[in-house]
Design an enzyme around this catalytic site. Sequence first.
Site, PDB file in Angstrom:
ATOM      1  N   PRO A 134     -15.994  31.956 -34.194  1.00  0.00           N
ATOM      2  CA  PRO A 134     -14.899  31.000 -33.491  1.00  0.00           C
ATOM      3  C   PRO A 134     -15.621  29.756 -32.963  1.00  0.00           C
ATOM      4  CG  PRO A 134     -15.133  33.020 -31.789  1.00  0.00           C
ATOM      5  CD  PRO A 134     -16.033  33.191 -33.174  1.00  0.00           C
ATOM      6  N   LYS A 135     -15.304  28.660 -33.199  1.00  0.00           N
ATOM      7  CA  LYS A 135     -15.968  27.369 -32.605  1.00  0.00           C
ATOM      8  C   LYS A 135     -15.541  26.870 -31.352  1.00  0.00           C
ATOM      9  CE  LYS A 135     -17.293  22.931 -34.112  1.00  0.00           C
ATOM     10  NZ  LYS A 135     -17.571  21.861 -32.842  1.00  0.00           N
ATOM     11  N   ILE A 136     -16.588  26.903 -30.469  1.00  0.00           N
ATOM     12  CA  ILE A 136     -16.105  26.767 -28.848  1.00  0.00           C
ATOM     13  C   ILE A 136     -16.114  25.339 -28.518  1.00  0.00           C
ATOM     14  CG2 ILE A 136     -16.923  27.335 -26.541  1.00  0.00           C
ATOM     15  CD1 ILE A 136     -16.195  29.854 -28.404  1.00  0.00           C
TER      16      ILE A 136
END
Length: 282
Positions: free
Chosen positions: A24-26
């Site tokens: 997941p891209k934070i």
Amino acid sequence: MFIAPMLLEKREEPFDDDRYVFEPKIDGHRLVISLSGGRLNMYTRHGNEVTRQYPELHDVPTRSDIVLDGEVACVNSVTGAIEFESVMERFKLAKEARITEAARTRPVHFFAFDVLSVAGRDVRNLPLTERKAILNESITNNPYFSRVLSVEGTGRSLFDVVQARRLEGIVAKRKDSAYVSRRSAAWLKVINYEYADVYIAGWRKEEFGWLAQDESGRGVGIVELAVPVAHRKAFYSVARALVTGEDRAFVYVEPRVKVRVRFRNWTSGGRLRTPEFVKFIV
């Protein structure tokens, strides 16, 4: 020790590929953490030192000298949502007392996704999978630090989860990728965009940008990204007949031209975050 971070290239659609791990891209800002001989330093992707900004991150959960790459973000304690605006507010604080208070009342969290050096050993040339194993052995999760979740091969299903939770997107990384301090096609980002139709109410004089407003006439931002030259020319050929006035910064027009934009999210102030042109709506 500052090491310039590895940067992402962009891909439009999620994909499955056994050669990749997906994360997941934070939605925070990049942070390189360096712990050496008891000395701690934290740097943004541009090499600006921000160690004093985040005192709650000063106790790194590791037993050795280490250089970590990751993202610092603010997580809403009630909803669990990652709030970009909140971490930007923390980043901009200047007074020591306000920083100390914010660390207590609005703490940040560091999401570690790579290790560049451990116990004085440079591991950047190792494959990503080996660096991930070292990362897992080198730091422990706690209320302020955690390792980023990754899955092998199944980018589409992870993107479905990201969409359902309204997260920023996913990152795809080649399992065999070495760590390089530049943008690389071995690491890809796929953004979970939102879409909206807006009206163009004017344009910026000094540099390109279209003033956008919603159907109620409320300003929602400036569209300055991904507008092809041909579409700019087409707009101006029509818009010059719609001019209603101007000031030092803008020319204003009747909001008759409608466009579709994609953007990261709506801000708390009701603005489009980094809107990109998609197409004219006719």
